[in-house]
Enzyme design. Structure first.
Site, PDB file in Angstrom:
ATOM      1  N   GLU A  96       0.836  -1.211   0.000  1.00 58.60           N
ATOM      2  CA  GLU A  96       0.000   0.000   0.000  1.00 58.60           C
ATOM      3  C   GLU A  96       0.869   1.258   0.000  1.00 58.60           C
ATOM      4  OE1 GLU A  96      -2.387  -1.658   3.269  1.00 58.60           O
ATOM      5  OE2 GLU A  96      -4.146  -1.129   2.091  1.00 58.60           O
ATOM      6  N   GLU A 108      -3.703  -9.645   3.408  1.00 57.07           N
ATOM      7  CA  GLU A 108      -4.485  -9.358   4.614  1.00 57.07           C
ATOM      8  C   GLU A 108      -5.559 -10.399   4.885  1.00 57.07           C
ATOM      9  OE1 GLU A 108      -3.369  -7.111   2.531  1.00 57.07           O
ATOM     10  OE2 GLU A 108      -2.843  -5.252   3.567  1.00 57.07           O
TER      11      GLU A 108
HETATM   12  C1  3H9 Z   1      -1.613  -5.197   6.959  1.00 58.55           C
HETATM   13  O1  3H9 Z   1      -0.641  -4.823   6.366  1.00 58.55           O
HETATM   14  C2  3H9 Z   1      -2.842  -4.377   7.165  1.00 58.55           C
HETATM   15  C3  3H9 Z   1      -2.867  -3.139   6.306  1.00 58.55           C
HETATM   16  O2  3H9 Z   1      -3.450  -3.389   5.053  1.00 58.55           O
HETATM   17  C4  3H9 Z   1      -3.719  -2.068   6.926  1.00 58.55           C
HETATM   18  C5  3H9 Z   1      -3.376  -1.587   8.263  1.00 58.55           C
HETATM   19  C6  3H9 Z   1      -4.179  -0.384   8.660  1.00 58.55           C
HETATM   20  N1  3H9 Z   1       4.136  -7.595  11.734  1.00 58.55           N
HETATM   21  O3  3H9 Z   1       7.589 -15.151   8.749  1.00 58.55           O
HETATM   22  P1  3H9 Z   1       8.952 -15.016   9.306  1.00 58.55           P
HETATM   23  C7  3H9 Z   1       7.618 -11.323  12.295  1.00 58.55           C
HETATM   24  S1  3H9 Z   1      -1.666  -6.722   7.676  1.00 58.55           S
HETATM   25  C8  3H9 Z   1       4.829  -7.962  12.817  1.00 58.55           C
HETATM   26  O4  3H9 Z   1       9.458 -16.104  10.168  1.00 58.55           O
HETATM   27  P2  3H9 Z   1      10.073 -15.247   6.681  1.00 58.55           P
HETATM   28  C9  3H9 Z   1       7.312 -12.788  12.521  1.00 58.55           C
HETATM   29  O5  3H9 Z   1       6.345 -12.944  13.519  1.00 58.55           O
HETATM   30  C10 3H9 Z   1      -0.074  -7.426   7.359  1.00 58.55           C
HETATM   31  N2  3H9 Z   1       5.721  -8.997  12.823  1.00 58.55           N
HETATM   32  O6  3H9 Z   1      10.019 -14.700   8.174  1.00 58.55           O
HETATM   33  C11 3H9 Z   1       8.676 -13.310  12.927  1.00 58.55           C
HETATM   34  O7  3H9 Z   1       8.875 -12.942  14.271  1.00 58.55           O
HETATM   35  P3  3H9 Z   1       9.710 -13.871  15.284  1.00 58.55           P
HETATM   36  C12 3H9 Z   1       0.036  -7.929   5.986  1.00 58.55           C
HETATM   37  C13 3H9 Z   1       5.878  -9.661  11.683  1.00 58.55           C
HETATM   38  O8  3H9 Z   1      11.296 -14.719   6.088  1.00 58.55           O
HETATM   39  C14 3H9 Z   1       9.628 -12.481  12.065  1.00 58.55           C
HETATM   40  O9  3H9 Z   1       8.891 -11.316  11.668  1.00 58.55           O
HETATM   41  N3  3H9 Z   1       1.301  -8.585   5.827  1.00 58.55           N
HETATM   42  C15 3H9 Z   1       5.176  -9.333  10.513  1.00 58.55           C
HETATM   43  O10 3H9 Z   1       9.819 -16.714   6.654  1.00 58.55           O
HETATM   44  C16 3H9 Z   1      10.098 -13.195  10.823  1.00 58.55           C
HETATM   45  O11 3H9 Z   1       8.947 -13.644  10.098  1.00 58.55           O
HETATM   46  C17 3H9 Z   1       1.433  -9.907   6.023  1.00 58.55           C
HETATM   47  O12 3H9 Z   1       0.492 -10.605   6.286  1.00 58.55           O
HETATM   48  C18 3H9 Z   1       4.272  -8.249  10.573  1.00 58.55           C
HETATM   49  N4  3H9 Z   1       3.568  -7.843   9.497  1.00 58.55           N
HETATM   50  O13 3H9 Z   1       8.826 -14.580   5.930  1.00 58.55           O
HETATM   51  C19 3H9 Z   1       2.819 -10.456   5.862  1.00 58.55           C
HETATM   52  N5  3H9 Z   1       5.548 -10.179   9.533  1.00 58.55           N
HETATM   53  O14 3H9 Z   1      11.087 -13.913  14.706  1.00 58.55           O
HETATM   54  C20 3H9 Z   1       3.185 -11.287   7.067  1.00 58.55           C
HETATM   55  C21 3H9 Z   1       6.453 -11.003  10.077  1.00 58.55           C
HETATM   56  O15 3H9 Z   1       9.592 -13.167  16.573  1.00 58.55           O
HETATM   57  N6  3H9 Z   1       4.527 -11.776   7.002  1.00 58.55           N
HETATM   58  N7  3H9 Z   1       6.660 -10.692  11.357  1.00 58.55           N
HETATM   59  O16 3H9 Z   1       9.017 -15.188  15.271  1.00 58.55           O
HETATM   60  C22 3H9 Z   1       4.942 -12.774   6.189  1.00 58.55           C
HETATM   61  O17 3H9 Z   1       4.213 -13.279   5.366  1.00 58.55           O
HETATM   62  C23 3H9 Z   1       6.353 -13.283   6.353  1.00 58.55           C
HETATM   63  O18 3H9 Z   1       6.795 -12.879   7.622  1.00 58.55           O
HETATM   64  C24 3H9 Z   1       7.370 -12.785   5.308  1.00 58.55           C
HETATM   65  C25 3H9 Z   1       8.793 -13.219   5.719  1.00 58.55           C
HETATM   66  C26 3H9 Z   1       7.017 -13.401   3.945  1.00 58.55           C
HETATM   67  C27 3H9 Z   1       7.350 -11.303   5.198  1.00 58.55           C
END
Ligand code: 3H9
Length: 701
Positions: A104, A124
């Site tokens: 975004e 999301e």
């Molecule tokens: C959103 O954006 C809403 C908006 O539209 C509007 C808002 C108003 N936040 O997965 P990993 C942490 S909703 C906080 O193992 P990888 C994760 O918990 C969001 N923490 O790494 C982990 O922590 P820990 C939309 C986050 O390389 C560490 O980072 N976005 C977030 O296998 C490493 O993560 C998503 O849904 C976060 N957003 O994969 C994307 N993301 O080390 C969500 C991760 O303490 N994320 N963490 O266990 C992912 O899909 C994967 O993390 C990503 C990396 C592909 C990025």
């Protein structure tokens, strides 16, 4: 250190986002971006701005850990608007993953460049949300309604080249990304390009058929059924078509807030964090180094062994499969080649990759072919004597330091390890069928398994793209031990006069991909039959499986024989009439009377035993956390993710209610299968949930 650094590269200001590990848009980042844009606007040297991120990825979204906390300004939509309103051209430089709020932000920029390995998406919906920073209004303006709807409702990211073809990315560039982004920005400046604001673009609807949304819903039915957020996403995209930008944004906000308040979002966020928590093993010393795994051996070329081999080959490992004779080896080879060719036929890999993968795979009838393997996985017939024999032979051929794993679903791994001279190198790697597709891997830590062997198994799970959940040894480990109570109750319900297709339908409507009898037919009813033959019969349990056994004895073993609980043919499966006849006879023999049973009771009877057994598994230390049990059920058995998993579901019902219902069925049906787990009683007495239990254990280290 600042979350956003300002750097001026001559005439281009670069805003560097730096918030490890994934540059989530926490408060500090949002604030930093607004300040950075303001600084660039005020900086006479800066003619344009590049937004880039340090570390492994562009911003991966809003900071999910901030959800549920009091919101702090600036809010994400305001940050996006501030970037878009910038009077100087702003270019997003994307690497890694631009997800959710990250994309975004990128869509608020006036131009986007990305490296070829980047992926862009709005996931999301996988968290029970919709994009809430104006993404549902900007994406259709950039890529059209059809592609936008697909991306928003499936949550699937697209690779950079596809994003470029869709119009989401202006240029795919080589590394070093930021140098390339700055160079691209200078070409814009040289061409006199002004900011190009996505909000000003029209939403093109020329070729959209009148029934577009209905057809889309029908196509997505399987994927989105039972879920709240996808419908909200559809409504938001409709708003992009029907309303001016500013009003569409307001509508998106309302829909987003409804999602945020919905229990499914909390359950899905639980699932997200549970999946990441699972790899953290409290008693595994931080300095343990996994062993190197390059060559894998697989013993057994049946469906399981072939699936395991395929999963390894796809991860770039070299695999040697051993079978008992030439025919079996040839069949194993054909099976694995078939799986690999399937990916080629589906267009997932090209011919060169297919032949490279085939080259990584060999079969043999000689155990000596496994002498160089770093990890050997046994996937032979589920019988203790057979497995012990395999492990004795492996012990003689495997090189020192090789890890010996069994794919047993139920057997005692300590006993299997005991026949080798190296029990510290032995553990369970329990795959789920089809092993090259199902994401779950139960990693079973036996009594003597060495720490580095466990660490290797965790790293191996990640390498082959599985979700590894650590369990201790018991009959059936986490998943199958819980499953037995679930299918047992389904069997009793059958004898109480509930048609099996009604039970399956109720479980399907609860959100599982299929019910217990459909699952039995898919797996093969003979599997359970053979296991029961090897065990001392339990007279109280036996009636629940008599109908299954009689079907097998009548040759109706499930899908593979064309009939089981259902009859399979050209059209949709139909209930097998044999079942009703067997039910009548077996219910009479067992003295089980017909009862009126509601759908609510069907769900309670099948799901409560999962929770009760889960509580025992937790208390016995078979699973490390309640959330690990949830992960097992989400990835191995298709428990509806939007219900968070069985233990989270129990918390959402209230453990006092769960305990009350277990006691109710105990009074109705007898205590044998309905005695509450001691941990459940303790938690209820303390007014705690399974999540409280996990938190308490984590805090205690
Ligand atoms: C959103 O954006 C809403 C908006 O539209 C509007 C808002 C108003 N936040 O997965 P990993 C942490 S909703 C906080 O193992 P990888 C994760 O918990 C969001 N923490 O790494 C982990 O922590 P820990 C939309 C986050 O390389 C560490 O980072 N976005 C977030 O296998 C490493 O993560 C998503 O849904 C976060 N957003 O994969 C994307 N993301 O080390 C969500 C991760 O303490 N994320 N963490 O266990 C992912 O899909 C994967 O993390 C990503 C990396 C592909 C990025």
């Amino acid at each position: 250190m600042a979350a956003v650094d300002y750097e001026c590269q001559d005439d281009v200001a670069v805003l560097w986002v730096d918030n490890p590990p994934v540059n989530a848009l926490s408060h500090a980042v949002r604030e930093g971006l607004v300040k950075g844009i303001e600084q660039a606007e005020a900086d006479p040297a800066a003619k344009a701005v590049v937004i880039a991120a340090r570390g492994r990825t562009f911003m991966a979204g809003a900071d999910i850990r901030e959800f549920g906390q009091p919101p702090k300004e600036p809010f994400l939509p305001d940050v996006v608007e501030r970037i878009e309103a910038c009077s100087k051209p702003v270019v997003a430089a994307i690497h890694g993953t631009a997800l959710g709020g990250g994309l975004e932000i990128a869509m608020g920029c006036h131009y986007r460049v990305a490296v070829a390995s980047a992926r862009l998406g709005l996931p999301e919906v996988t968290l029970g949300l919709i994009p809430g920073a104006e993404g549902t209004q900007r994406l259709p303006r950039l890529v059209g309604v059809e592609a936008a709807l697909e991306m928003i409702v499936t949550g699937q990211p697209v690779p950079a080249d596809k994003a470029a073809a869709l119009g989401l990315v202006d240029r795919v560039v080589e590394d070093p990304l930021v140098d390339q982004a700055v160079a691209f920005t200078r070409t814009l400046l040289a061409a006199g390009k002004a900011p190009r604001r996505t909000r000003d673009l029209p939403v093109k609807t020329d070729h959209l058929p009148a029934d577009f949304f209905d057809r889309f819903r029908a196509r997505m039915h399987k994927r989105i059924r039972g879920q709240f957020a996808p419908e909200q996403a559809i409504a938001a995209v409709k708003a992009a078509i029907e309303l001016p930008f500013a009003e569409g944004v307001k509508r998106e906000r309302e829909l987003f807030m409804q999602c945020m308040a919905h229990p499914q979002s909390a359950a899905l966020r639980h699932a997200f964090f549970a999946e990441r928590e699972v790899a953290k093993i409290p008693d595994l010393p931080a300095d343990v180094r996994p062993r190197e795994i390059a060559r894998v051996g697989v013993v057994g070329g049946g469906t399981m062994g072939s699936g395991i081999a395929t999963a390894c080959i796809k991860a770039g490992l070299s695999v040697t499969m051993v079978e008992r004779d030439e025919d079996a080896a040839a069949a194993g080879l054909a099976r694995v080649h078939g799986f690999l060719e399937h990916d080629f036929k589906k267009g997932r890999i090209d011919e060169a990759e297919l032949s490279a993968r085939k080259e990584c795979f060999q079969v043999s009838t000689d155990y000596a072919a496994l002498s160089q393997a770093d990890l050997i996985i046994e996937a032979v017939f589920e019988n203790m004597d057979v497995k012990k024999d395999v492990f004795r032979r492996l012990d003689t051929v495997a090189k020192p330091g090789a890890i010996l794993a069994t794919n047993t679903s139920y057997l005692n791994i300590d006993e299997i390890a005991s026949v080798t001279g190296r029990p510290a190198d032995v553990l369970g790697l329990h795959f789920f069928s089809p092993a090259h597709i199902m994401r779950l891997l139960e990693i079973v830590r036996a009594a003597k398994t060495a720490d580095d062997v466990l660490a290797t198994a965790l790293a191996f799970a990640k390498r082959i793209k599985k979700v590894g959940v650590v369990a201790r040894v018991c009959h059936g480990f986490i998943g199958n031990r819980m499953l037995s109570g679930y299918i047992r109750q389904a069997g009793f319900l059958l004898l109480e006069g509930v048609p099996h297709d009604r039970i399956d339908k109720a479980i399907y409507d609860f959100g599982f991909p299929m019910g217990p009898f459909q699952m039995g037919d898919l797996a093969g009813l003979d599997i359970g039959y053979l296991l029961r033959q090897q065990r001392q019969p339990d007279p109280e349990e036996a009636p629940a499986f008599r109908v299954h056994d009689r079907l097998v004895e009548a040759g109706a073993k499930g899908q593979k024989t064309g009939k089981g609980f259902y009859i399979y043919g050209e059209s949709a499966p139909k209930p097998n009439p044999m079942v009703a006849e067997f039910v009548r006879e077996e219910a009479a023999k067992a003295g089980i009377a017909r009862r009126e049973v509601s759908d609510e009771e069907i769900i309670a009877r099948c799901v409560l035993p999962l929770i009760n057994e889960g509580a025992r598994i937790l208390e016995e230390g078979i699973a490390i956390r309640a959330s690990d049990i949830d992960v097992v059920w989400l990835y191995g058995y298709g428990f509806p993710r939007w219900r968070g998993g069985p233990m989270y579901y129990a918390d959402s019902l209230g453990l006092d209610h769960v305990l009350d219902r277990i006691r109710h069925y105990g009074a109705l049906l007898g205590p044998r299968f309905w005695t509450p787990a001691p941990l459940l009683e303790k938690l209820v007495a303390a007014g705690e949930s399974f999540r409280d239990y996990d938190r308490r254990k984590k805090a205690a280290g």
